[in-house]
Motif scaffolding. Structure first.
Motif, PDB file in Angstrom:
ATOM      1  N   PHE A 226      -1.408  -8.818  -1.813  1.00 34.75           N
ATOM      2  CA  PHE A 226      -0.447  -7.913  -1.173  1.00 34.75           C
ATOM      3  C   PHE A 226       0.742  -7.570  -2.074  1.00 34.75           C
ATOM      4  N   GLU A 227       1.154  -8.503  -2.930  1.00 32.17           N
ATOM      5  CA  GLU A 227       2.276  -8.199  -3.830  1.00 32.17           C
ATOM      6  C   GLU A 227       1.922  -7.053  -4.778  1.00 32.17           C
ATOM      7  N   PHE A 228       0.704  -7.086  -5.329  1.00 32.64           N
ATOM      8  CA  PHE A 228       0.258  -5.991  -6.198  1.00 32.64           C
ATOM      9  C   PHE A 228       0.197  -4.687  -5.404  1.00 32.64           C
ATOM     10  N   ALA A 229      -0.356  -4.764  -4.209  1.00 33.33           N
ATOM     11  CA  ALA A 229      -0.483  -3.567  -3.372  1.00 33.33           C
ATOM     12  C   ALA A 229       0.887  -2.954  -3.099  1.00 33.33           C
ATOM     13  N   ILE A 230       1.861  -3.791  -2.799  1.00 34.76           N
ATOM     14  CA  ILE A 230       3.206  -3.300  -2.485  1.00 34.76           C
ATOM     15  C   ILE A 230       3.796  -2.524  -3.661  1.00 34.76           C
ATOM     16  N   GLU A 231       3.571  -3.024  -4.865  1.00 33.17           N
ATOM     17  CA  GLU A 231       4.107  -2.358  -6.053  1.00 33.17           C
ATOM     18  C   GLU A 231       3.647  -0.898  -6.129  1.00 33.17           C
ATOM     19  N   TYR A 232       2.345  -0.654  -5.876  1.00 31.79           N
ATOM     20  CA  TYR A 232       1.804   0.704  -5.951  1.00 31.79           C
ATOM     21  C   TYR A 232       2.215   1.537  -4.734  1.00 31.79           C
ATOM     22  N   LEU A 233       2.305   0.897  -3.581  1.00 28.17           N
ATOM     23  CA  LEU A 233       2.729   1.625  -2.387  1.00 28.17           C
ATOM     24  C   LEU A 233       4.175   2.083  -2.498  1.00 28.17           C
ATOM     25  N   GLU A 234       5.027   1.220  -3.051  1.00 28.57           N
ATOM     26  CA  GLU A 234       6.439   1.591  -3.229  1.00 28.57           C
ATOM     27  C   GLU A 234       6.564   2.784  -4.178  1.00 28.57           C
ATOM     28  N   GLU A 235       5.746   2.783  -5.235  1.00 31.45           N
ATOM     29  CA  GLU A 235       5.786   3.914  -6.169  1.00 31.45           C
ATOM     30  C   GLU A 235       5.284   5.193  -5.497  1.00 31.45           C
ATOM     31  N   ALA A 236       4.250   5.044  -4.667  1.00 30.91           N
ATOM     32  CA  ALA A 236       3.745   6.210  -3.942  1.00 30.91           C
ATOM     33  C   ALA A 236       4.793   6.753  -2.977  1.00 30.91           C
ATOM     34  N   LEU A 237       5.557   5.836  -2.375  1.00 30.14           N
ATOM     35  CA  LEU A 237       6.589   6.255  -1.420  1.00 30.14           C
ATOM     36  C   LEU A 237       7.715   7.016  -2.115  1.00 30.14           C
ATOM     37  N   GLU A 238       7.965   6.672  -3.373  1.00 25.36           N
ATOM     38  CA  GLU A 238       8.975   7.405  -4.131  1.00 25.36           C
ATOM     39  C   GLU A 238       8.567   8.876  -4.319  1.00 25.36           C
ATOM     40  N   LEU A 239       7.257   9.117  -4.382  1.00 23.71           N
ATOM     41  CA  LEU A 239       6.763  10.482  -4.542  1.00 23.71           C
ATOM     42  C   LEU A 239       6.807  11.250  -3.231  1.00 23.71           C
ATOM     43  N   ASP A 240       6.658  10.537  -2.116  1.00 24.43           N
ATOM     44  CA  ASP A 240       6.716  11.185  -0.800  1.00 24.43           C
ATOM     45  C   ASP A 240       7.164  10.141   0.220  1.00 24.43           C
ATOM     46  N   GLU A 241       8.452  10.163   0.542  1.00 25.41           N
ATOM     47  CA  GLU A 241       9.009   9.143   1.431  1.00 25.41           C
ATOM     48  C   GLU A 241       8.569   9.320   2.882  1.00 25.41           C
ATOM     49  N   GLU A 242       7.852  10.382   3.191  1.00 26.42           N
ATOM     50  CA  GLU A 242       7.355  10.594   4.545  1.00 26.42           C
ATOM     51  C   GLU A 242       5.830  10.518   4.614  1.00 26.42           C
ATOM     52  N   ASP A 243       5.239   9.835   3.659  1.00 25.55           N
ATOM     53  CA  ASP A 243       3.790   9.641   3.690  1.00 25.55           C
ATOM     54  C   ASP A 243       3.496   8.519   4.691  1.00 25.55           C
ATOM     55  N   SER A 244       2.989   8.881   5.855  1.00 25.01           N
ATOM     56  CA  SER A 244       2.824   7.903   6.931  1.00 25.01           C
ATOM     57  C   SER A 244       1.787   6.832   6.594  1.00 25.01           C
ATOM     58  N   GLU A 245       0.725   7.218   5.871  1.00 26.25           N
ATOM     59  CA  GLU A 245      -0.289   6.228   5.491  1.00 26.25           C
ATOM     60  C   GLU A 245       0.319   5.143   4.609  1.00 26.25           C
ATOM     61  N   VAL A 246       1.124   5.558   3.655  1.00 21.98           N
ATOM     62  CA  VAL A 246       1.771   4.610   2.747  1.00 21.98           C
ATOM     63  C   VAL A 246       2.729   3.706   3.528  1.00 21.98           C
ATOM     64  N   LEU A 247       3.509   4.284   4.428  1.00 20.57           N
ATOM     65  CA  LEU A 247       4.467   3.502   5.220  1.00 20.57           C
ATOM     66  C   LEU A 247       3.757   2.454   6.076  1.00 20.57           C
ATOM     67  N   PHE A 248       2.648   2.845   6.695  1.00 21.75           N
ATOM     68  CA  PHE A 248       1.908   1.890   7.536  1.00 21.75           C
ATOM     69  C   PHE A 248       1.391   0.722   6.703  1.00 21.75           C
ATOM     70  N   GLU A 249       0.787   1.021   5.566  1.00 23.55           N
ATOM     71  CA  GLU A 249       0.238  -0.048   4.722  1.00 23.55           C
ATOM     72  C   GLU A 249       1.355  -0.925   4.157  1.00 23.55           C
ATOM     73  N   LEU A 250       2.502  -0.317   3.851  1.00 24.06           N
ATOM     74  CA  LEU A 250       3.644  -1.109   3.393  1.00 24.06           C
ATOM     75  C   LEU A 250       4.082  -2.082   4.471  1.00 24.06           C
ATOM     76  N   GLY A 251       4.183  -1.588   5.706  1.00 27.12           N
ATOM     77  CA  GLY A 251       4.553  -2.473   6.808  1.00 27.12           C
ATOM     78  C   GLY A 251       3.594  -3.628   6.933  1.00 27.12           C
ATOM     79  N   TYR A 252       2.303  -3.323   6.808  1.00 24.35           N
ATOM     80  CA  TYR A 252       1.272  -4.353   6.931  1.00 24.35           C
ATOM     81  C   TYR A 252       1.364  -5.372   5.791  1.00 24.35           C
TER      82      TYR A 252
END
Length: 467
Positions: free
Chosen positions: A153-179
């Motif tokens: 999950f730590e590795f996953a978070i790193e890529y999800l956070e970078e994806a969120l920087e590109l689109d802070e309203e990407d709901s798929e990314v936000l859900f997976e980050l929460g998880y």
């Protein structure tokens, strides 16, 4: 237009597959170009017919020995068959020719993931990102999911956070980050991600349910109840939301409301034994002992191998001073789960009241051994020795526990009390000072446990002089 194109492509692929199978049946050789072979291989991979995919791959590579994409397809088939090292050998061989091939790098990263070499996988994924100039956000998300599926999950978070920087309203990314944050125990970051997701998707029962779990874990039971209510408002068939809502209500002491919610959950739940046991516990907390016994008994009838209702029955019977009956149920609970320190502690209390000192002490000591950090156990055992006028052993019990939890003010104040009772005022002062240094506000609570010390002038003077 798009649907028609997809249907055309599907039909075209099926035509190619039919032509290939016709060739095999005729034991002859037809020509297919690289893209056609790729379509045929993809068809068999999607159908999980890997043996046929291998056959196509072998023929394809004989017809087009220099086609990198076909080599990658062959490696993909090997990965799907669990032949990770063979696939890796192929990719390493062709990487010298086409080092910036994104699909090659991604596949190589997946292989390292499968081999649990996560740092190497990350290097390959990062290389793929460096040569990817389009759909970067999608690629980041794909890589994150690859790590998430392997509980990295730590590795996953790193890529999800970078994806969120590109689109802070990407709901798929936000859900997976929460998880992912939830899974590594970063509860408040998990809540923030789920809340951002729910701003965009307020009708997601899964997100409301997940955030309810996190609120419950951080002890914010009212918010947990609210989240489960939203879950049920969106989906009244979400059975686990009824159960978790009931737990959150019980944790707030709202036992009547919890019982109603557990009862609703019974309509969905096949495991009625656990639910009736929880209902019994609610009635127990409300001191409605007869109702508690009825529900515990119902739980036992539903599943006689479930330890909790046996334990609950034993406790209620002990409250009713039916010690002999209580011991039967507590012994049964302990036999079903002899690693539960609470069961041993309750047994110790029951045996103490049954005037069975050896069994009482043995049970108390089992509880302490199973959970040496719960200071209730040694304090109760010491009190039992004190009641039998054996303060020296009581002191030994507390000193042993103090080695595990050296900053527990209750242990320190109890030691001070026992030393005062034995007349060792110097030792008593030593532990009084330590207890007051840690918790000066509650030091006078010691007189609730030892009312006789109110008449001990030396002890009372020690407390006053050190406050």
């Amino acid at each position: 237009m798009i649907e028609n194109t997809e249907n055309y492509l599907d039909d075209d692929a099926l035509t190619l597959v039919s032509r290939f199978e016709e060739m095999v049946k005729a034991e002859t050789l037809y020509y297919f170009d690289v893209h056609e072979f790729e379509s045929i291989i993809d068809h068999y991979i999607e159908k999980s017919n890997l043996s046929e995919a291998v056959k196509v791959s072998n023929i394809a590579n004989r017809q087009h020995p220099g086609a990198i994409s076909l080599q990658i397809k062959k490696a993909q088939i090997l990965v799907d068959r669990g032949q990770q090292l063979e696939a890796l050998a192929i990719l390493k061989k062709i990487q010298g020719i086409e080092s910036s091939n994104k699909e090659l790098l991604l596949l190589k990263g997946n292989i390292y993931n499968n081999l649990e070499k996560y740092e190497l996988a990350k290097k390959e994924f990062d290389k793929a990102l460096q040569v990817s100039y389009e759909n970067r956000e999608d690629l980041l998300f794909r890589i994150a999911l690859a790590f998430e599926q392997l509980n990295q999950f730590e590795f996953a978070i790193e890529y999800l956070e970078e994806a969120l920087e590109l689109d802070e309203e990407d709901s798929e990314v936000l859900f997976e980050l929460g998880y992912c944050y939830e899974k590594i125990g970063e509860d408040y970051q998990s809540i923030a991600a789920y809340e951002a997701f729910l701003e965009l998707n307020p009708f997601s029962d899964n997100a409301w349910y997940n955030i309810g779990i996190v609120f419950n874990r951080v002890g914010n039971f009212p918010k947990a109840v609210e989240a489960y209510e939203y879950t049920l408002a969106v989906n009244d068939q979400h059975s686990k939301a009824y159960f978790n809502k009931a737990n959150a209500l019980a944790n707030q002491g709202l036992f009547e409301d919890a019982i109603k919610c557990y009862t609703e959950y019974l309509e969905f739940d096949d495991d009625h034994a656990s639910t009736y046991s929880y209902i019994g516990e609610c009635f127990e907390k409300m001191e409605e002992h007869e109702q508690a016994l009825i529900n515990y008994e119902t739980a036992i009838k539903a599943n006689e191998n479930l330890s909790d209702p046996w334990f609950g029955m034993g406790l209620v019977l002990m409250y009713q001073d039916k010690i002999d009956e209580s011991l039967v149920y507590l012994e049964k609970a302990k036999n079903l789960d002899d690693t539960n320190s609470d069961y041993w502690f309750a047994l110790g209390s029951a045996y103490a009241r049954a005037n069975s000192p050896q069994k009482a002490v043995q049970a108390f000591r089992e509880a302490i051994e199973l959970d040496p950090y719960d200071t209730t156990y040694p304090i109760t055992l010491a009190e039992y020795y004190h009641q039998n006028e054996n303060e020296e052993i009581a002191i030994d019990v507390l000193l042993e526990s103090l080695s595990q939890t050296p900053n527990c003010p209750q242990l320190l104040s109890n030691l001070a009390a026992y030393y005062a009772i034995t007349g060792d005022i110097n030792k008593s002062e030593q532990y009084i000072r330590q207890a007051i240094d840690i918790d000066s506000e509650n030091i006078n609570d010691i007189f609730i446990q030892f009312p006789e010390l109110k008449e001990n002038k030396n002890f009372t003077k020690l407390i006053k002089s050190n406050q």
